[in-house]
Every structure is written in structure tokens, then in C-alpha cells.
Design a protein around this motif. Structure first.
Motif, PDB file in Angstrom:
ATOM      1  N   PRO A   1       0.805  -1.207   0.000  1.00  0.00           N
ATOM      2  CA  PRO A   1       0.000   0.000   0.000  1.00  0.00           C
ATOM      3  C   PRO A   1       0.846   1.268   0.000  1.00  0.00           C
ATOM      4  CG  PRO A   1      -0.420  -1.338   1.969  1.00  0.00           C
ATOM      5  CD  PRO A   1       0.523  -2.094   1.110  1.00  0.00           C
ATOM      6  N   TRP A   2       2.067   1.186   0.535  1.00  0.00           N
ATOM      7  CA  TRP A   2       2.868   2.406   0.618  1.00  0.00           C
ATOM      8  C   TRP A   2       3.383   2.864  -0.747  1.00  0.00           C
ATOM      9  CZ3 TRP A   2       4.473  -1.882   3.635  1.00  0.00           C
ATOM     10  CH2 TRP A   2       5.492  -2.634   3.077  1.00  0.00           C
TER      11      TRP A   2
ATOM     12  N   MET B   1       1.853   6.180  -1.749  1.00  0.00           N
ATOM     13  CA  MET B   1       2.100   7.242  -0.777  1.00  0.00           C
ATOM     14  C   MET B   1       1.371   8.540  -1.167  1.00  0.00           C
ATOM     15  SD  MET B   1       5.863   8.789  -0.120  1.00  0.00           S
ATOM     16  CE  MET B   1       5.900  10.171  -1.259  1.00  0.00           C
TER      17      MET B   1
ATOM     18  N   TRP C   1       2.928   6.431  10.292  1.00  0.00           N
ATOM     19  CA  TRP C   1       3.607   6.575   9.000  1.00  0.00           C
ATOM     20  C   TRP C   1       3.327   7.907   8.305  1.00  0.00           C
ATOM     21  CZ3 TRP C   1       6.529   2.833  10.140  1.00  0.00           C
ATOM     22  CH2 TRP C   1       6.032   1.618  10.575  1.00  0.00           C
TER      23      TRP C   1
ATOM     24  N   SER D   1       9.220   4.120   3.694  1.00  0.00           N
ATOM     25  CA  SER D   1       7.800   3.761   3.565  1.00  0.00           C
ATOM     26  C   SER D   1       6.792   4.598   4.357  1.00  0.00           C
ATOM     27  CB  SER D   1       7.598   2.278   3.879  1.00  0.00           C
ATOM     28  OG  SER D   1       7.498   2.022   5.229  1.00  0.00           O
TER      29      SER D   1
ATOM     30  N   HIS E   1       3.313   6.635   4.658  1.00  0.00           N
ATOM     31  CA  HIS E   1       2.053   6.579   3.901  1.00  0.00           C
ATOM     32  C   HIS E   1       1.625   7.981   3.482  1.00  0.00           C
ATOM     33  CE1 HIS E   1       0.730   2.435   5.606  1.00  0.00           C
ATOM     34  NE2 HIS E   1       1.918   2.423   5.062  1.00  0.00           N
TER      35      HIS E   1
ATOM     36  N   LEU F   1      -7.235   8.812   1.860  1.00  0.00           N
ATOM     37  CA  LEU F   1      -6.588   7.556   2.261  1.00  0.00           C
ATOM     38  C   LEU F   1      -7.583   6.406   2.220  1.00  0.00           C
ATOM     39  CD1 LEU F   1      -4.384   8.800   5.243  1.00  0.00           C
ATOM     40  CD2 LEU F   1      -3.624   8.190   2.956  1.00  0.00           C
TER      41      LEU F   1
ATOM     42  N   SER G   1      -7.372   3.064  -0.023  1.00  0.00           N
ATOM     43  CA  SER G   1      -7.382   1.746   0.597  1.00  0.00           C
ATOM     44  C   SER G   1      -8.498   0.881  -0.007  1.00  0.00           C
ATOM     45  CB  SER G   1      -7.546   1.963   2.101  1.00  0.00           C
ATOM     46  OG  SER G   1      -8.065   0.866   2.698  1.00  0.00           O
TER      47      SER G   1
END
Ligand code: C5P
Length: 243
Positions: free
Chosen positions: A16-17, A20, A48, A121, A123, A222, A226
């Protein structure tokens, strides 16, 4: 069962990162960019999330430039003073989920130090700097563009206090630098960034309403990322099962 295609395999292992998110915060020196960024991080209350200062990417000066800088006769505000190539390289690497070494800059010495800070890493990156919304390559990577607005008298007073306390400067020098370089460059390069900003924040960190709006928007962004990421993984799983 057919073997997974290289594209599907790569997508399968995309962490997922790799997605970013990046928020740019521009504004005058002393406008409260860093304080606003800190408030956003606190209010987001997520792991993160990091603040990356464009100040870290100031170019080191040669002997002559350094001499002029100590006399406050050198431009440290225009885009040419920042190593945007290195900044873009670091941001691209972070976007790919890679570890990067961020330079450490010394204001009293006007030089980049030997040491670096390793970052891995995040986010969400909050990229703050007078010129955060100038380089087209950076602009392309930003998910949200913020401009912090503040009265220039207030900016100068804050800068006076800070530069004496933290950057080893004297009052006469700070005032000379402000009127010879900082303010003219503000008018030429910093203020026009407002045009491309998504949000203009007056009163910086005191503007609780603006901070709440920004935080809600980042949370929504975000969540959408996701949902998209999970849907992609689910579809890949389905494709593999079907094949
Ligand atoms: O933290 P802030 O945004 O104020 O930092 C940017 C300012 O730092 C610029 O306005 C520039 O004039 C100043 N600067 C300095 N000496 C350096 C590098 C930058 O005074 N060596």
C-alpha cells in the motif's frame, strides 16, 4: 491452474505504501508552515505520517558564495538555491516504497552536513517549504496543495526571533537579508504559488477550521486509496481462482 502473469504478480505484491500520499505546504518564511504541518500530523493521528522540509535540500555553497551568504549578500530564496533534482529523486524513490537518505542542512554553516536521515515507507508525506508548489515535477506528485498566508510584518518578526535563537544570525543581518532578498523573492516566486493552491490557509496553525477540513480530506483520500487497493487485490484473487 494457469500461472499468474508477471503484471498480476507485480500488482499482487504492490504494498500500500507504493501509493504514498503527498501534501505540499508553501508560504513565506515565518508564515507558520512548519507549525501548520505539525498540527495536521497531530490531528491526523495516523502512523507513518512524516514532515519533509525542503530546507533539507538547500545546495551547499562554495567558498565565495559562503562568504557572500555570511554578509547577507547571497540569494538563498530563489528556486536555484534548492536542489530540486535531488528532492524529486528522493520523492520518486519514496513513492516506489524505497528507502532514501535525506540530507541534513546547517543554516549557521550554509552547508549540507555529512550525515543523512534515513526514511522508509511513509504513507503520508507533508512536504513543507517556501517553494513547495514551484517545481512542476513536485506539483505532479502532490495530492493536495496548501498555501499558508500571513502578514509579512508578522513573518519578519517571527523570522527575527527564530534566526537569532536557532540559526546563529544577528538582527542587522536578518533585516538586510529580508529586504534585499527574502521579500523581493517572496513577491516573485512565493506569493504566485497561491494561484495553483487547492487551499489557502490564513492564520496558519490557529486556523482550526482549515486544519479540520484538510484532515477530513486527507482521511477521505486515504480511505478511497485503501478501498481501491483492496478491490484490486480481491479482483486479482478472483482472476487467479477463475484461471
Ligand atoms: O524555515 P524557512 O522557510 O524560513 O527557511 C527558508 C529561509 O531560510 C529562506 O527564506 C532563506 O532566506 C533562509 N536561509 C538562510 N540561510 C541559508 C539557507 C536559507 O537564511 N543558508
Amino acid at each position: 491452474m494457469a500461472s499468474t502473469s508477471p503484471a498480476a504478480a507485480a500488482a499482487c505484491y504492490t504494498p500500500p505504501w507504493a501509493d504514498m500520499s503527498m501534501i505540499g505546504v508553501a508560504g513565506s518564511s515565518g508564515s507558520g508552515k512548519t507549525s501548520l504541518a505539525v498540527e495536521i500530523v497531530k490531528a491526523l493521528d495516523l502512523p507513518w505520517v512524516i514532515i519533509l522540509s525542503i530546507d533539507s535540500f538547500y545546495k551547499s555553497l562554495n567558498e565565495e558564495q559562503n562568504r557572500l551568504a555570511h554578509l547577507n549578500e547571497y540569494d538563498l530564496d530563489s528556486p536555484a538555491s534548492i536542489d530540486f533534482d535531488l528532492l524529486v529523486e528522493c520523492l520518486s524513490q519514496l513513492k516506489q516504497g524505497k528507502r532514501v537518505n535525506i540530507p541534513v542542512y546547517s543554516f549557521p554553516l550554509h552547508q549540507r552536513l555529512e550525515e543523512t536521515v534515513s526514511v522508509y515507507s511513509p504513507h503520508v508525506v507533508i512536504l513543507e517549504g517556501n517553494l513547495a508548489l514551484v517545481d512542476p515535477r513536485v506539483l505532479k506528485m502532490l495530492d493536495m496543495k496548501i498555501f499558508v498566508e500571513a502578514d509579512l510584518d508578522l513573518c519578519l518578526s517571527r523570522r527575527l526571533v527564530r534566526d537569532v535563537r536557532e540559526r546563529g544570525r544577528d538582527i542587522e543581518g536578518i533585516i538586510k537579508q529580508w529586504f534585499d532578498w527574502v521579500k523581493p523573492v517572496y513577491l516573485k516566486w512565493v506569493e504566485p504559488q497561491k494561484e495553483g493552491a487547492d487551499i489557502i490557509v490564513p492564520r496558519g496553525m490557529q486556523n482550526k477550521m482549515a486544519i479540520a477540513m484538510i484532515v477530513n480530506q486527507v482521511r477521505r483520500m486515504l480511505k478511497d486509496k485503501s478501498i481501491r487497493h483492496n478491490a484490486e487485490l480481491e479482483k486479482l484473487g478472483q482472476d487467479v481462482e477463475d484461471s
